[in-house]
Design a protein around this motif. Structure first.
Motif, PDB file in Angstrom:
ATOM      1  N   ARG A 146      -1.652 114.795  11.329  1.00  0.00           N
ATOM      2  CA  ARG A 146      -1.211 114.042  12.507  1.00  0.00           C
ATOM      3  C   ARG A 146      -1.772 114.633  13.803  1.00  0.00           C
ATOM      4  NH1 ARG A 146       5.170 112.703  11.370  1.00  0.00           N
ATOM      5  NH2 ARG A 146       4.920 111.979   9.241  1.00  0.00           N
ATOM      6  N   LEU A 147      -1.780 115.948  13.891  1.00  0.00           N
ATOM      7  CA  LEU A 147      -2.361 116.578  15.081  1.00  0.00           C
ATOM      8  C   LEU A 147      -3.837 116.235  15.209  1.00  0.00           C
ATOM      9  CD1 LEU A 147      -0.616 120.076  15.058  1.00  0.00           C
ATOM     10  CD2 LEU A 147      -0.454 118.346  16.863  1.00  0.00           C
ATOM     11  N   ALA A 148      -4.563 116.290  14.105  1.00  0.00           N
ATOM     12  CA  ALA A 148      -5.986 115.943  14.130  1.00  0.00           C
ATOM     13  C   ALA A 148      -6.181 114.495  14.556  1.00  0.00           C
ATOM     14  CB  ALA A 148      -6.618 116.197  12.758  1.00  0.00           C
ATOM     15  N   ALA A 149      -5.328 113.604  14.068  1.00  0.00           N
ATOM     16  CA  ALA A 149      -5.419 112.196  14.445  1.00  0.00           C
ATOM     17  C   ALA A 149      -5.162 111.996  15.936  1.00  0.00           C
ATOM     18  CB  ALA A 149      -4.439 111.367  13.621  1.00  0.00           C
ATOM     19  N   ASP A 150      -4.377 112.901  16.530  1.00  0.00           N
ATOM     20  CA  ASP A 150      -4.094 112.855  17.969  1.00  0.00           C
ATOM     21  C   ASP A 150      -5.146 113.610  18.790  1.00  0.00           C
ATOM     22  OD1 ASP A 150      -1.828 111.334  17.530  1.00  0.00           O
ATOM     23  OD2 ASP A 150      -0.421 113.016  17.743  1.00  0.00           O
ATOM     24  N   GLY A 151      -6.182 114.137  18.118  1.00  0.00           N
ATOM     25  CA  GLY A 151      -7.265 114.812  18.821  1.00  0.00           C
ATOM     26  C   GLY A 151      -7.063 116.288  19.066  1.00  0.00           C
ATOM     27  N   PHE A 152      -6.141 116.918  18.342  1.00  0.00           N
ATOM     28  CA  PHE A 152      -5.868 118.347  18.510  1.00  0.00           C
ATOM     29  C   PHE A 152      -6.515 119.170  17.400  1.00  0.00           C
ATOM     30  CE2 PHE A 152      -2.289 116.379  20.715  1.00  0.00           C
ATOM     31  CZ  PHE A 152      -2.183 117.160  21.862  1.00  0.00           C
ATOM     32  N   ASP A 153      -7.048 120.334  17.762  1.00  0.00           N
ATOM     33  CA  ASP A 153      -7.437 121.355  16.791  1.00  0.00           C
ATOM     34  C   ASP A 153      -6.196 122.198  16.560  1.00  0.00           C
ATOM     35  OD1 ASP A 153     -10.166 120.607  16.663  1.00  0.00           O
ATOM     36  OD2 ASP A 153     -10.539 121.689  18.527  1.00  0.00           O
ATOM     37  N   ALA A 154      -5.825 122.442  15.302  1.00  0.00           N
ATOM     38  CA  ALA A 154      -4.552 123.099  15.016  1.00  0.00           C
ATOM     39  C   ALA A 154      -4.726 124.416  14.280  1.00  0.00           C
ATOM     40  CB  ALA A 154      -3.666 122.177  14.191  1.00  0.00           C
ATOM     41  N   MET A 155      -3.800 125.330  14.568  1.00  0.00           N
ATOM     42  CA  MET A 155      -3.695 126.583  13.826  1.00  0.00           C
ATOM     43  C   MET A 155      -2.218 126.864  13.610  1.00  0.00           C
ATOM     44  SD  MET A 155      -4.571 129.475  16.638  1.00  0.00           S
ATOM     45  CE  MET A 155      -3.657 129.607  18.158  1.00  0.00           C
ATOM     46  N   VAL A 156      -1.904 127.568  12.534  1.00  0.00           N
ATOM     47  CA  VAL A 156      -0.521 127.928  12.257  1.00  0.00           C
ATOM     48  C   VAL A 156      -0.242 129.293  12.890  1.00  0.00           C
ATOM     49  CG1 VAL A 156      -0.958 129.051  10.010  1.00  0.00           C
ATOM     50  CG2 VAL A 156       1.269 127.976  10.481  1.00  0.00           C
ATOM     51  N   TRP A 157       0.976 129.460  13.394  1.00  0.00           N
ATOM     52  CA  TRP A 157       1.370 130.707  14.055  1.00  0.00           C
ATOM     53  C   TRP A 157       2.785 131.045  13.619  1.00  0.00           C
ATOM     54  CZ3 TRP A 157      -1.766 133.742  16.799  1.00  0.00           C
ATOM     55  CH2 TRP A 157      -1.204 134.780  17.530  1.00  0.00           C
ATOM     56  N   SER A 158       3.051 132.325  13.401  1.00  0.00           N
ATOM     57  CA  SER A 158       4.401 132.770  13.038  1.00  0.00           C
ATOM     58  C   SER A 158       4.846 133.878  13.974  1.00  0.00           C
ATOM     59  CB  SER A 158       4.435 133.297  11.600  1.00  0.00           C
ATOM     60  OG  SER A 158       4.251 132.242  10.691  1.00  0.00           O
ATOM     61  N   GLY A 179       7.377 130.214  29.073  1.00  0.00           N
ATOM     62  CA  GLY A 179       7.637 131.368  28.234  1.00  0.00           C
ATOM     63  C   GLY A 179       8.287 130.856  26.966  1.00  0.00           C
ATOM     64  N   ALA A 180       8.566 131.751  26.019  1.00  0.00           N
ATOM     65  CA  ALA A 180       9.181 131.311  24.773  1.00  0.00           C
ATOM     66  C   ALA A 180       9.932 132.459  24.115  1.00  0.00           C
ATOM     67  CB  ALA A 180       8.131 130.758  23.812  1.00  0.00           C
ATOM     68  N   THR A 181      10.927 132.088  23.296  1.00  0.00           N
ATOM     69  CA  THR A 181      11.703 133.049  22.520  1.00  0.00           C
ATOM     70  C   THR A 181      11.913 132.475  21.129  1.00  0.00           C
ATOM     71  OG1 THR A 181      12.890 133.718  24.530  1.00  0.00           O
ATOM     72  CG2 THR A 181      13.829 134.398  22.414  1.00  0.00           C
ATOM     73  N   ALA A 182      11.464 133.207  20.105  1.00  0.00           N
ATOM     74  CA  ALA A 182      11.693 132.776  18.727  1.00  0.00           C
ATOM     75  C   ALA A 182      13.159 132.976  18.376  1.00  0.00           C
ATOM     76  CB  ALA A 182      10.802 133.558  17.773  1.00  0.00           C
ATOM     77  N   GLY A 183      13.639 132.192  17.428  1.00  0.00           N
ATOM     78  CA  GLY A 183      15.031 132.275  17.002  1.00  0.00           C
ATOM     79  C   GLY A 183      15.316 133.519  16.178  1.00  0.00           C
ATOM     80  N   PRO A 184      16.567 133.709  15.779  1.00  0.00           N
ATOM     81  CA  PRO A 184      16.972 134.913  15.044  1.00  0.00           C
ATOM     82  C   PRO A 184      16.323 135.044  13.666  1.00  0.00           C
ATOM     83  CG  PRO A 184      18.782 133.334  15.156  1.00  0.00           C
ATOM     84  CD  PRO A 184      17.693 132.819  16.048  1.00  0.00           C
ATOM     85  N   ASP A 185      15.799 133.944  13.129  1.00  0.00           N
ATOM     86  CA  ASP A 185      15.088 133.983  11.847  1.00  0.00           C
ATOM     87  C   ASP A 185      13.581 133.873  12.034  1.00  0.00           C
ATOM     88  OD1 ASP A 185      17.469 134.166  10.334  1.00  0.00           O
ATOM     89  OD2 ASP A 185      17.749 132.002  10.503  1.00  0.00           O
ATOM     90  N   GLY A 186      13.106 133.975  13.281  1.00  0.00           N
ATOM     91  CA  GLY A 186      11.684 133.813  13.561  1.00  0.00           C
ATOM     92  C   GLY A 186      11.318 132.341  13.616  1.00  0.00           C
ATOM     93  N   ALA A 187      10.017 132.086  13.702  1.00  0.00           N
ATOM     94  CA  ALA A 187       9.532 130.707  13.782  1.00  0.00           C
ATOM     95  C   ALA A 187       8.121 130.630  13.236  1.00  0.00           C
ATOM     96  CB  ALA A 187       9.549 130.219  15.232  1.00  0.00           C
ATOM     97  N   THR A 188       7.836 129.542  12.549  1.00  0.00           N
ATOM     98  CA  THR A 188       6.480 129.216  12.119  1.00  0.00           C
ATOM     99  C   THR A 188       6.201 127.825  12.647  1.00  0.00           C
ATOM    100  OG1 THR A 188       6.644 130.577  10.132  1.00  0.00           O
ATOM    101  CG2 THR A 188       4.926 128.880  10.154  1.00  0.00           C
ATOM    102  N   TYR A 189       5.062 127.683  13.324  1.00  0.00           N
ATOM    103  CA  TYR A 189       4.749 126.407  13.963  1.00  0.00           C
ATOM    104  C   TYR A 189       3.251 126.213  14.052  1.00  0.00           C
ATOM    105  CZ  TYR A 189       4.847 129.701  17.931  1.00  0.00           C
ATOM    106  OH  TYR A 189       4.664 130.789  18.751  1.00  0.00           O
ATOM    107  N   LEU A 190       2.872 124.957  14.227  1.00  0.00           N
ATOM    108  CA  LEU A 190       1.476 124.620  14.449  1.00  0.00           C
ATOM    109  C   LEU A 190       1.244 124.556  15.954  1.00  0.00           C
ATOM    110  CD1 LEU A 190       0.982 121.812  11.811  1.00  0.00           C
ATOM    111  CD2 LEU A 190      -0.013 124.096  11.761  1.00  0.00           C
ATOM    112  N   ILE A 191       0.129 125.116  16.383  1.00  0.00           N
ATOM    113  CA  ILE A 191      -0.303 125.009  17.772  1.00  0.00           C
ATOM    114  C   ILE A 191      -1.537 124.121  17.778  1.00  0.00           C
ATOM    115  CG2 ILE A 191      -1.136 126.208  19.814  1.00  0.00           C
ATOM    116  CD1 ILE A 191       0.262 128.745  18.741  1.00  0.00           C
ATOM    117  N   GLY A 192      -1.398 122.949  18.358  1.00  0.00           N
ATOM    118  CA  GLY A 192      -2.524 122.046  18.513  1.00  0.00           C
ATOM    119  C   GLY A 192      -3.082 122.181  19.923  1.00  0.00           C
ATOM    120  N   GLU A 193      -4.409 122.310  20.034  1.00  0.00           N
ATOM    121  CA  GLU A 193      -5.048 122.445  21.349  1.00  0.00           C
ATOM    122  C   GLU A 193      -6.088 121.349  21.525  1.00  0.00           C
ATOM    123  OE1 GLU A 193      -6.821 126.327  21.388  1.00  0.00           O
ATOM    124  OE2 GLU A 193      -4.886 127.349  21.476  1.00  0.00           O
ATOM    125  N   ARG A 194      -6.152 120.835  22.763  1.00  0.00           N
ATOM    126  CA  ARG A 194      -7.235 119.905  23.108  1.00  0.00           C
ATOM    127  C   ARG A 194      -7.499 119.971  24.601  1.00  0.00           C
ATOM    128  NH1 ARG A 194      -4.381 114.073  22.432  1.00  0.00           N
ATOM    129  NH2 ARG A 194      -3.401 114.136  24.426  1.00  0.00           N
TER     130      ARG A 194
END
Length: 100
Positions: free
Chosen positions: A22-34, A85-100
């Motif tokens: 979906r990110l690619a279809a929206d024109g974003f290059d994506a990477m996973v981050w934890s 800025g950002a703060t991960a939750g008490p269990d951490g976070a895994t997310y995709l970062i799409g850039e364009r």
């Protein structure tokens, strides 16, 4: 692009492969981050648009005096040059970062 939090409303948990598509279809290059539990990021800016899509855990973005919490499946549209800025939750976070 406008600053926007999009809540997950689909049946079932988010699937990383599908979200990447979906990110690619929206024109974003994506990477996973934890992030480890309670990881914080000081306020900063980017010279590109971002679409952040939470896969597991939770992360809260702090923007202009407001908090935007993302849980699994939630998405944040972050326009270029937005101070955040950002703060991960008490269990951490895994997310995709799409850039364009």
């Amino acid at each position: 692009m406008k600053l926007e939090r999009i809540s997950w409303s689909e049946a079932g948990p988010p699937n990383e492969t599908e979200l990447r598509r979906r990110l690619a279809a929206d024109g974003f290059d994506a990477m996973v981050w934890s992030d480890s539990p309670n990881r914080t990021y000081a306020p900063h800016r980017h010279d590109h648009h971002e679409s952040l899509w939470c896969i597991r855990g939770a992360i809260t973005f702090h923007i202009d005096g407001r908090d935007y919490r993302l849980g699994p499946g939630d998405r944040l549209m972050l326009p270029r040059d937005t101070l955040h800025g950002a703060t991960a939750g008490p269990d951490g976070a895994t997310y995709l970062i799409g850039e364009r």
